[in-house]
Design a protein around this motif. Structure first.
Motif, PDB file in Angstrom:
ATOM      1  N   GLY A   1       6.667 -50.098 -43.845  1.00  0.00           N
ATOM      2  CA  GLY A   1       6.499 -49.814 -44.958  1.00  0.00           C
ATOM      3  C   GLY A   1       7.335 -48.139 -45.285  1.00  0.00           C
ATOM      4  N   TYR A   2       6.259 -47.751 -46.396  1.00  0.00           N
ATOM      5  CA  TYR A   2       6.742 -46.599 -47.563  1.00  0.00           C
ATOM      6  C   TYR A   2       5.654 -45.631 -48.392  1.00  0.00           C
ATOM      7  CZ  TYR A   2       7.914 -48.083 -52.030  1.00  0.00           C
ATOM      8  OH  TYR A   2       7.648 -48.754 -53.332  1.00  0.00           O
ATOM      9  N   ASP A   3       5.969 -45.102 -48.131  1.00  0.00           N
ATOM     10  CA  ASP A   3       5.012 -44.038 -48.832  1.00  0.00           C
ATOM     11  C   ASP A   3       5.921 -42.973 -50.127  1.00  0.00           C
ATOM     12  OD1 ASP A   3       2.596 -44.701 -48.321  1.00  0.00           O
ATOM     13  OD2 ASP A   3       2.171 -43.220 -46.785  1.00  0.00           O
ATOM     14  N   LEU A   4       5.220 -42.502 -51.099  1.00  0.00           N
ATOM     15  CA  LEU A   4       5.935 -41.362 -52.043  1.00  0.00           C
ATOM     16  C   LEU A   4       5.575 -40.746 -51.107  1.00  0.00           C
ATOM     17  CD1 LEU A   4       5.478 -42.882 -55.772  1.00  0.00           C
ATOM     18  CD2 LEU A   4       7.397 -43.628 -53.812  1.00  0.00           C
ATOM     19  N   ILE A   5       6.776 -39.278 -51.304  1.00  0.00           N
ATOM     20  CA  ILE A   5       6.279 -38.012 -51.139  1.00  0.00           C
ATOM     21  C   ILE A   5       5.475 -37.553 -52.069  1.00  0.00           C
ATOM     22  CG2 ILE A   5       8.832 -38.052 -50.255  1.00  0.00           C
ATOM     23  CD1 ILE A   5       9.193 -35.359 -52.348  1.00  0.00           C
ATOM     24  N   ASN A   6       4.674 -36.012 -51.326  1.00  0.00           N
ATOM     25  CA  ASN A   6       3.035 -35.416 -51.714  1.00  0.00           C
ATOM     26  C   ASN A   6       4.473 -34.595 -52.784  1.00  0.00           C
ATOM     27  OD1 ASN A   6       1.862 -33.953 -52.189  1.00  0.00           O
ATOM     28  ND2 ASN A   6       0.626 -34.325 -49.954  1.00  0.00           N
ATOM     29  N   LEU A   7       3.939 -34.345 -54.114  1.00  0.00           N
ATOM     30  CA  LEU A   7       4.728 -33.559 -54.710  1.00  0.00           C
ATOM     31  C   LEU A   7       3.763 -32.215 -55.227  1.00  0.00           C
ATOM     32  CD1 LEU A   7       5.176 -35.779 -57.780  1.00  0.00           C
ATOM     33  CD2 LEU A   7       6.344 -35.744 -55.854  1.00  0.00           C
ATOM     34  N   ASP A   8       2.842 -31.763 -53.961  1.00  0.00           N
ATOM     35  CA  ASP A   8       2.602 -30.420 -54.002  1.00  0.00           C
ATOM     36  C   ASP A   8       3.718 -28.861 -54.014  1.00  0.00           C
ATOM     37  OD1 ASP A   8      -0.075 -32.100 -53.264  1.00  0.00           O
ATOM     38  OD2 ASP A   8      -0.103 -31.504 -51.431  1.00  0.00           O
ATOM     39  N   ARG A   9       4.259 -29.678 -53.157  1.00  0.00           N
ATOM     40  CA  ARG A   9       5.514 -28.160 -53.298  1.00  0.00           C
ATOM     41  C   ARG A   9       6.265 -28.100 -55.229  1.00  0.00           C
ATOM     42  NH1 ARG A   9       6.945 -27.700 -47.658  1.00  0.00           N
ATOM     43  NH2 ARG A   9       8.018 -25.699 -48.199  1.00  0.00           N
ATOM     44  N   PHE A  10       6.575 -29.232 -55.676  1.00  0.00           N
ATOM     45  CA  PHE A  10       6.784 -29.938 -57.131  1.00  0.00           C
ATOM     46  C   PHE A  10       6.463 -28.889 -58.223  1.00  0.00           C
ATOM     47  CE2 PHE A  10       8.766 -31.728 -54.564  1.00  0.00           C
ATOM     48  CZ  PHE A  10      10.326 -32.181 -54.336  1.00  0.00           C
ATOM     49  N   GLY A  11       5.953 -27.392 -57.763  1.00  0.00           N
ATOM     50  CA  GLY A  11       5.229 -27.030 -58.896  1.00  0.00           C
ATOM     51  C   GLY A  11       6.070 -26.998 -60.378  1.00  0.00           C
ATOM     52  N   GLU A  12       6.964 -26.722 -60.287  1.00  0.00           N
ATOM     53  CA  GLU A  12       7.732 -26.849 -61.984  1.00  0.00           C
ATOM     54  C   GLU A  12       7.311 -28.120 -63.024  1.00  0.00           C
ATOM     55  OE1 GLU A  12       9.373 -27.238 -58.697  1.00  0.00           O
ATOM     56  OE2 GLU A  12      11.185 -28.626 -58.859  1.00  0.00           O
ATOM     57  N   TYR A  13       6.949 -29.313 -61.865  1.00  0.00           N
ATOM     58  CA  TYR A  13       6.925 -30.383 -62.359  1.00  0.00           C
ATOM     59  C   TYR A  13       5.412 -30.590 -62.972  1.00  0.00           C
ATOM     60  CZ  TYR A  13      11.070 -31.621 -61.563  1.00  0.00           C
ATOM     61  OH  TYR A  13      12.100 -31.566 -61.494  1.00  0.00           O
ATOM     62  N   GLN A  14       4.682 -29.606 -62.245  1.00  0.00           N
ATOM     63  CA  GLN A  14       2.502 -29.644 -62.817  1.00  0.00           C
ATOM     64  C   GLN A  14       1.635 -30.887 -62.602  1.00  0.00           C
ATOM     65  OE1 GLN A  14       1.317 -26.859 -63.859  1.00  0.00           O
ATOM     66  NE2 GLN A  14       3.390 -25.947 -64.849  1.00  0.00           N
ATOM     67  N   TYR A  15       2.365 -32.052 -61.453  1.00  0.00           N
ATOM     68  CA  TYR A  15       1.609 -33.093 -61.017  1.00  0.00           C
ATOM     69  C   TYR A  15       0.745 -32.822 -60.563  1.00  0.00           C
ATOM     70  CZ  TYR A  15       0.610 -37.347 -58.829  1.00  0.00           C
ATOM     71  OH  TYR A  15       0.132 -38.285 -58.445  1.00  0.00           O
ATOM     72  N   LEU A  16      -0.177 -31.848 -59.984  1.00  0.00           N
ATOM     73  CA  LEU A  16      -1.149 -32.073 -59.561  1.00  0.00           C
ATOM     74  C   LEU A  16      -2.367 -31.317 -60.488  1.00  0.00           C
ATOM     75  CD1 LEU A  16      -1.154 -30.294 -56.254  1.00  0.00           C
ATOM     76  CD2 LEU A  16      -1.340 -32.533 -56.650  1.00  0.00           C
ATOM     77  N   ASP A  17      -1.019 -30.408 -62.061  1.00  0.00           N
ATOM     78  CA  ASP A  17      -2.536 -30.021 -62.816  1.00  0.00           C
ATOM     79  C   ASP A  17      -2.597 -30.558 -63.693  1.00  0.00           C
ATOM     80  OD1 ASP A  17      -2.494 -27.798 -60.868  1.00  0.00           O
ATOM     81  OD2 ASP A  17      -0.577 -27.437 -61.291  1.00  0.00           O
ATOM     82  N   HIS A  18      -1.594 -31.861 -63.952  1.00  0.00           N
ATOM     83  CA  HIS A  18      -2.302 -32.385 -65.772  1.00  0.00           C
ATOM     84  C   HIS A  18      -2.299 -34.033 -65.566  1.00  0.00           C
ATOM     85  CE1 HIS A  18      -1.370 -33.137 -69.505  1.00  0.00           C
ATOM     86  NE2 HIS A  18      -1.672 -31.589 -69.953  1.00  0.00           N
TER      87      HIS A  18
END
Lengths: 661, 154, 331, 136, 345
Positions: free
Chosen positions: A332-349
């Motif tokens: 199978g597969y995974d989704l990538i880690n979004l840590d480095r996409f700061g502009e999308y604020q995924y980790l922060d909101h």
């Protein structure tokens, strides 16, 4: 006396437009041993093959050289043709004048000279070819499937259906994989669980299938027909036979702080848990890191409550050793880690989520009971922005250069579900391109736009600014060239898919290769899409590259068919290009034994008479069924007592000489 | 009785077309070369490939023989460590060829003439790059006279 | 040494008399002062001519390969360096350990007759005495005191195993491992060459190899060259011709050194026997040095149970050819 | 306007110059618009950043050379940091500016004006980068 | 008789090199061999026993017979040859004697053209051996180290500051005339010194350890010696290398080989050694399958077979094998074992 026939293929114009065939023919005429030369437009066609067969019979040639495409493409074809004409197939040699010559060189003169040189080398090698007869080896009639997602499930069911034993190894406590997490499936919008769970149950009930859940493959040795595999069954802390799946333990467990993996962290679970209610097997696992009993030594509530006494805190990992004829990899597969996409604020909101999290939020069995609410305040969103290609088609270090393939469709599905359930909620989709290649896919996506009023915007989001109540999404409509500023309640990111982080390790263990995106490499991108370079190991599903469910299932069935093909044989023929020992020269240093990865070489004591005395001497001996023909031993052997059939020292030296002429 | 041509002589040698012999393992690098072909990635015709089952099949004899027979450069290409089709072959290649490379350098053979690299089946690009790179370097070095048999004509 | 010589003779006589062994490999004295050569003793009576002096440089262990010895129990006198060779032959399965009785002889170094001649010490030489750290060369007129470093073989000056590493019986006292200090300089000659430019290195080796007459003494004396049939003698493969040709000389020397890589015990016999004075040990030591630096310290012949560096690997091994992975780079 | 060719031959030279100066591959761009969406200097631009590349792909260099966009770009690299294709737009903008300055020679800033600007208490970095940008 | 001052030798070498390939004993890192002289070479006239004999100048280790070229299916052959004039300076008397032994083999019918050409093109300048080494036993073969045997074109004697020079053949005389400007007349006093030197050599010979060796004392004929038990004991330590045969000035066996050099090539001869297992390999195998037979062959050839054919021993007592054999399996030991010694040493 070796009589070599050379057959030069034009490959339509693939070869002949760059290589001057006439000149090659003329040059070959002077090579001693070459008695017959023929060129033809398509040597691999039936007519072309007949040219070879006829020449063997009529021209009495006993070595065949075909100057054509890569031997990886048609070596087998021409070997078969030769065999059909009564010539030992291993007397055929291929000169690769397409992939290694006409396709990579532009200068005609240089390409022609190179084609001559490569063909000359093939002739030199062919002259030294000897008749080889393949050996045979038995087949262990049992398949191993690694991974219990939809790919693994389908493969296992198909193989079992054909009547062979299958062992399925799943790393997590339950089979089901990513598909079990999904709500609806595109393009039919039928319920994922409704179509998956019956298969899971089938699998559990199938007497031919043995399921190792919460287990991992730790070692693989051997070769096609005879893989020796070690499986580590991790300690569940529950005795599987005793557990009835009543669920009392889950309900009463006091440690309920762990985030549920199945719910993508949107809900909590107990320390003793089954990932989801329809889990197969329906036997919980104790997460020893969060279990109070394991952390502090006190508690033990579940053991007290369990009506069958199935809880076993002392349980240890168990090692299973098993032999298999074939292995199917479906990890199978995974989704990538979004840590480095700061502009999308995924980790922060909390209100910026991935597509997979959205699946859980709209799922009736999900943490909200199917009610779409914002994770931050449990309010129903009024405006949802979907952003596609988050990390896909991204050449930079933070993304993946490939297209993740499934996002366009699931985003359309999400938007449609949203609009269907909550008609007052606006949906915006930012995309670079919408790709809908697939049966019914285009129609599905158009329905989202035309019937459900989803706003598709060709363009991307520059940045998301979390406000007090809402998320300010700054994007652009690239077509009109207008900037957009949307106040969204929820943002859904279509994160790129990626290979599992363990892929490297799995590849190493199985000796199969991975591509630069760390997906497993198929043997041929078009013609052998489910095989690997390692005979007897097949690929199914997204571990080989991004795939949707129908494709995964199709590949899974294809892999099963390939596996059944092997399992249905009682004997497999070996590659006869294996090592052989000239015992008179062997000094018995046995360096070959030390480096052989297949334990194919053994020690033998022979009696030798010298000067009237009998001398006992140690020498090496090759087990031809175990030898895979890597040739490492031939180099470890200083005197050259051990040589590789089909790639002998003399042959390679002859090739070197010929190429340098 | 040294046979090295002086630098000036080498540079003067007009139209020097190097010959590079590349030993490629069947499973990775040969397939990588095939991929370079399928992708129509150009590299010079001076590079000629000999297929071997595994990079560990390449004997030091073969390398030296190529140089004796006038090859100006020799390349050995195999699967990346960990990717060997035969599990361990390239680990032995790594040790053997590390030593051979150093030994050749030790007797004064220019480093760039003998290249070993790991090229996977998916690295058609890398294949072309490595080939171009070796060729460019060998071109600069001029013909191999140091190991070439003086009786061999090319 | 004389005292030990008598002890050796007694032991050898007894071993032959008691049939503990069928044959003993030792040395015998020839017509000239330095001439101590390999000898085969089968009879008690013949042992009188056995010699143990500072010219017993020959390593006898390769004679154990003689197929005439099949089925016999063989005794052998061995120095430190010889035992490394012996072990290597055991590791290569060329000798069955149990068929051999090893008589270990501690050795503080052997005298190089060429150096004696060069120092002019050979004129009228009657005998050589050893006292403490010094050697005394006695001739008709005078006694000349000499430091061992002046006359010992180069290989003995960098010896690091003066005492046998394996034996069944040790004869004489173990000597102090005093030469260890110079052992550090074992690779200094290699390093000097590494410092040169590629061009100069080639000029050096080209000149050295061109001297070769291809007598194959270096190969035939080598305890690591123990194959039933050498690849150079394979008439079918013919990887090496017989012509005196520069490229063939290089081919021979490179492959010879490469084939003993990881198995060369650094006994220095190849350089000793070379009639042309080619410093073959520098090739061997280059390989030993690289093995040590790249894959960890390894002394061939020390412990036959440890796999040699070329028949094993580590996942994390380095290499000398990919970018960023280069082992020690030469200029 | 009816185009006969996507990239007219007449502008090949400039396109070549731009790719030579900037060392960027304009064909890498997928026109996703992310550069535009995140550009902090967008308000001074008459042509949007992603359109700059599109125009280059179409060979319409003249429009760009006459645009305010190329002078408005602050070279802050926000676009590069987010671009999924690693296209460095600021380098392309610089290339365009250079072409204007080289062909027309009209400096946008004269050295004598610098003290005057200093007096206006404009940040020094801005003056230096402006000087770099507008003077060749 | 003439003489040349030592300090004028440096003028002589370039003069010779104008018309000849000049070979001189040249030291390269402690090893002295006959090598092509070039400006700046370290000429070493003091070392009498060079590592190799000058055999390889007259009878090269590898010598091309013919060259061939392929054009399509045509093969063109071309005889090799055309040796340049050469001059070897400083050949010891024993080595001069060895050339005479080679002549017997190669110039006898059928004449070896290549060797003959080599001899004709060559000038041999001998140098008397003033300081025989302890490994020397030339006198056992009736060679006087104080004189240059016939076969040398010019004989020389080293008197310290000058070399005495005497032509011994027509070639030698011509050459002497050519270099007349460098040569001087010899004084009476120097003539006397030469006589003293010669006597000195004779005295030295008496003291040499191997002086009592006398092959004439070897008893028994071919069959007895062949069947002798000594071979069984002697051969065992032989390593089977070819050092003795390759440093030997009289060993002259060779093999014929072809080299395929890609559309061209050559047939060449190269030294071979009876010590090798593939020596005289034939279709049915090898006539001498054990090292014992090979060792016996070598010494039988030197001491029995050759004398039977040419009435001379095929050894000149140069002592190279004595000095170089890694295991001391040398001519001295064999002669001794066969009884060729006047009394115990």
């Amino acid at each position: 006396m070796q009589r070599v026939g050379v057959f030069i293929c034009w490959c339509g114009t693939n070869i002949s437009s760059t290589v001057n065939i006439e000149q090659v023919v003329a040059a070959l005429e002077n090579i001693p041993g070459v008695v017959y030369i023929k060129d033809y437009q398509y040597m691999c066609s039936e007519i072309g093959q007949n040219l070879v067969k006829d020449a063997i019979k009529e021209q009495n040639i006993n070595r065949v050289v075909v100057a054509s495409c890569s031997p990886r493409m048609h070596e087998a074809t021409f070997r078969k043709a030769a065999a059909a004409a009564g010539l030992n197939p291993y007397l055929v040699e291929i000169a690769n004048i397409r992939e290694h010559c006409s396709w990579v060189h532009k200068d005609k003169e240089a390409a022609t000279q190179k084609a001559i040189s490569l063909t000359r080398a093939a002739v030199a090698k062919a002259i030294l070819n000897e008749q080889l007869i393949p050996g045979e080896v038995g087949v262990e009639k049992r398949a191993l499937v690694i991974g219990g997602g939809i790919a693994g499930i389908q493969t296992a069911l198909d193989i079992a259906e054909a009547g062979y034993q299958v062992d399925l190894v799943e790393k997590t406590p339950s089979i089901g994989g990513k598909m079990a997490q999904l709500d609806k499936t595109f393009p039919t919008l039928d319920c994922s669980a409704c179509i998956l769970t019956p298969k899971m149950v089938d699998l559990a009930l199938n007497s031919k299938i043995n399921l190792y859940s919460y287990s991992e493959v730790t070692e693989v040795n051997g070769f096609v027909g005879n893989f020796e595999v070690t499986i580590n069954q991790k300690a569940r802390s529950i005795e599987m036979e005793k557990c009835t799946g009543c669920g009392i333990c889950l309900a009463k467990c006091p440690a309920k702080k762990a985030l549920s993996e199945f719910e993508e962290g949107l809900a909590k679970r107990a320390a003793i848990y089954t990932p989801f209610p329809q889990a197969v097997p329906n036997v919980p696992v104790i997460d020893r890191e969060t279990c109070i009993k394991f952390v502090t030594g006190k508690c033990g509530l579940c053991a007290k409550l369990c009506p069958t006494g199935a809880i076993d805190y002392e349980q240890k990992d168990q090692i299973v050793n098993q032999k298999y004829g074939v292995i199917i990899v479906a990890t199978g597969y995974d989704l990538i880690n979004l840590d480095r996409f700061g502009e999308y604020q995924y980790l922060d909101h909390p209100d910026i989520i991935t597509g997979l999290e959205f699946e859980r939020l709209v799922n009736a069995a999900g943490p909200t009971g199917g009610k779409l609410v914002r994770p931050s305040d449990q309010k129903q969103p009024k405006k949802v922005v979907f952003i596609q290609c988050v990390g896909s088609r991204d050449k930079s270090e933070r993304g993946k250069a490939y297209c993740s393939k499934i996002c366009c469709m699931y985003t359309a599905k999400h938007a449609m579900l949203l609009r269907d359930k909550y008609p007052d909620c606006e949906a915006y989709v930012f995309y670079i391109d919408v790709r809908t290649a697939g049966k019914g896919f285009e129609e599905f996506q158009r329905r989202a736009v035309e019937n459900y009023g989803v706003n598709y915007i060709k363009g991307m989001v520059g940045k998301i600014f979390p406000g007090d109540n809402q998320l300010q999404v700054n994007g652009v409509d690239a077509l009109s060239g207008e900037l957009l500023q949307l106040e969204a309640d929820l943002v859904v990111l279509a994160a790129a898919t990626q290979a599992k982080p363990e892929a490297d390790e799995v590849a190493r263990m199985l000796s199969i290769s991975i591509d630069r995106d760390r997906f497993f490499t198929e043997a041929h991108p078009k013609l052998r899409p489910v095989e690997t370079h390692c005979a007897g190991i097949y690929l199914a599903g997204a571990c080989q590259g991004p795939k949707d469910i129908p494709e995964t299932v199709a590949q899974a069935s294809a892999a099963a068919t390939k596996a059944i093909g092997v399992l249905s044989k009682n004997k497999l023929v070996n590659n006869p290009c294996v090592a052989k020992v000239e015992q008179a020269v062997c000094s018995g240093c046995l360096a070959c034994i030390k480096i052989c990865p297949y334990e194919a070489i053994t020690e033998q004591v022979i009696e030798e008479k010298t000067r009237g005395k009998v001398r006992l001497r140690r020498v090496a001996e090759v087990n031809e069924t175990l030898c895979q023909g890597c040739g490492g031993c031939t180099v470890a052997c200083r005197p050259g007592a051990i040589d590789l059939k089909g790639f002998s020292n003399q042959q390679i030296l002859a090739e070197v000489d010929a190429i340098c002429r | 009785m040294s046979v090295i041509a002086s630098d000036a002589v080498i540079k003067k040698e007009a139209g020097f077309e190097p010959l590079i012999v590349a030993f490629c393992c069947n499973w990775c690098s040969y397939a990588g070369a095939d991929l370079a072909g399928t992708s129509r990635l150009n590299y010079p015709a001076n590079i000629k490939i000999i297929r071997v089952p595994c990079s560990c099949r390449v004997n030091a004899n073969f390398v030296l023989r190529a140089f004796q027979r006038g090859a100006d450069g020799v390349i050995i290409a195999g699967c990346h460590p960990g990717d060997c089709h035969y599990m361990t072959g390239n680990y032995y290649t790594r040790r053997r060829m590390s030593l051979l490379k150093n030994l050749l350098e030790f007797i004064g053979i220019e480093e760039a003439r003998f290249k070993i690299d790991w090229i996977s089946a998916s690295e058609g690009n890398k294949f072309a790059e490595v080939m171009n790179d070796v060729l460019a370097k060998v071109h600069q070095l001029g013909p191999n006279r140091k190991l070439r048999d003086s009786r061999w004509r090319r | 040494m004389e005292k030990i010589r008598e002890e050796i003779k007694e032991i050898v006589r007894q071993a032959l008399a008691s049939k503990e062994v069928d044959l003993i490999l030792a040395w015998e004295k020839g017509q000239l002062w330095y001439d101590s050569y390999p000898a085969f003793f089968t009879e008690e009576q013949g042992v009188d001519s056995l010699v143990w002096d500072q010219f017993c440089v020959n390593n006898l262990s390769k004679y154990l390969l003689d197929d005439g010895m099949a089925g016999q129990k063989v005794g052998i006198l061995v120095k430190g360096c010889d035992t490394l060779a012996f072990n290597q032959l055991v590791q290569d399965n060329r000798i069955i350990r149990d068929n051999v009785v090893l008589y270990g002889l501690p050795c503080s170094g052997m005298i190089d007759p060429a150096k004696v001649r060069r120092e002019g010490l050979d004129r009228g030489l009657i005998k050589i005495k050893k006292t403490g750290d010094q050697l005394i060369f006695v001739n008709k007129e005078q006694q000349i005191k000499v430091l061992p470093t002046q006359v010992y073989y180069d290989k003995c000056l960098t010896c690091h195993y003066p005492n046998p590493v394996i034996y069944d019986r040790l004869i004489g006292e173990k000597v102090a491992n005093e030469t260890l200090a110079t052992h550090a300089g074992r690779f200094s000659a290699v390093e000097e060459l590494e410092e040169l430019s590629t061009k100069d290195r080639f000029a050096y080796w080209d000149q050295q190899f061109s001297k070769c007459i291809r007598c194959l003494a270096c190969r035939n004396i080598c305890p690591a060259c123990s194959c039933e049939q050498c690849t150079f003698d394979d008439s079918e493969l013919e990887i090496l011709g017989k012509a005196k040709e520069n490229s063939e000389d290089k081919f021979f020397h490179l492959i010879r050194a490469y084939h003993v890589a990881g198995r060369c015990v650094d006994c220095g016999e190849c350089s000793r026997v070379c009639p042309q004075g080619i410093p073959l040990e520098k090739l061997n030591r280059k390989l030993i040095k690289d093995i040590n630096e790249l894959y960890g310290e390894y002394q061939a012949g020390l412990d036959p149970s440890i796999k040699g560096p070329l028949v094993t690997y580590q996942l994390e091994d380095t290499d000398t050819f990919t970018a960023g992975e280069r082992g020690r780079k030469q200029k | 306007m009816l185009r006969e060719k996507i990239t007219p031959d007449t502008t090949k030279k400039e396109i070549g110059q731009i790719s030579e100066i900037s060392d960027e591959k304009i064909l890498d761009c997928l026109q996703c618009g992310k550069c535009t969406a995140g550009c902090p200097a967008i308000h001074g631009m008459d042509i949007m950043p992603h359109q700059v590349i599109r125009l280059l792909q179409l060979g319409q260099v003249d429009k760009l050379l006459a645009s305010t966009t190329i002078w408005g770009c602050a070279a802050c690299f926000t676009c590069l940091s987010r671009c999924p294709r690693k296209v460095d737009l600021s380098k392309i903008m610089e290339a365009l500016r250079l072409i204007v300055l080289r062909t027309k020679g009209n400096q946008r800033l004269e050295i004598d004006k610098v003290p005057e600007l200093l007096a206006k208490q404009i940040p020094q970095q801005a003056i230096v980068s402006g000087f770099r940008k507008y003077v060749k | 008789m003439k003489k040349i001052a030592k300090d004028r030798l440096s003028l002589l070498w370039p003069r010779i090199a104008l018309n000849y390939q000049l070979f001189l004993p040249i030291a390269e890192e402690k090893v002295v061999n006959f090598s092509r002289w070039e400006e700046g070479a370290e000429v070493d006239l003091a070392t009498l026993k060079t590592a190799n004999s000058p055999k390889d100048i007259i009878f090269p280790q590898t010598e091309t017979y013919l060259n061939f070229k392929q054009e399509g299916k045509r093969l063109e052959l071309e005889m090799a040859g055309g040796r340049k004039d050469y001059l070897v300076f400083g050949v010891s008397p024993c080595d001069v004697a060895s050339i005479n032994l080679l002549d017997k083999v190669f110039l006898d019918e059928p004449v070896d053209q290549f060797y003959q050409e080599g001899r004709q093109k060559g000038v041999i300048i001998a140098r008397a051996c003033l300081n025989p080494a302890e490994t020397c036993f030339c006198s056992s073969f009736k060679i006087n180290p104080a004189l240059a045997p016939a076969g040398a074109d010019i004989a020389t004697w080293d008197l310290g500051d000058s070399l005495l020079w005497e032509a011994q053949s027509e070639k030698g005389k011509e050459l002497t005339a050519d270099f007349d400007d460098l040569l001087e007349e010899v004084s009476r006093e120097e003539q006397e010194r030469l006589e003293q030197v010669k006597t000195g050599i004779a005295d030295q010979l008496k003291d040499l350890p191997l002086v009592n060796l006398d092959p004439d004392l070897i008893e028994g004929g071919l069959n007895e010696i062949f069947a002798s038990e000594i071979w069984e004991h002697l051969y065992r330590r032989c390593l089977g290398c070819a050092m003795c045969t390759y440093v030997c000035p009289t060993c002259h066996c060779y093999d014929l080989k072809d080299y395929d050099g890609n559309k061209c090539g050559e047939r060449f001869r190269c030294w071979d050694s009876c010590m090798f297992s593939d020596f005289t390999m034939m279709a049915h195998g090898n006539p001498r399958t054990t090292q014992k037979e090979r060792v016996r062959q070598r010494f039988m050839h030197k001491l029995v077979y050759y004398p039977n054919n040419y009435q001379a021993y095929a050894c000149v007592g140069c002592g190279r094998c004595t000095e170089k054999c890694p295991v001391s399996l040398d001519m001295v030991k064999v002669i001794k074992k066969l009884g060729g010694e006047r009394n115990e040493l």
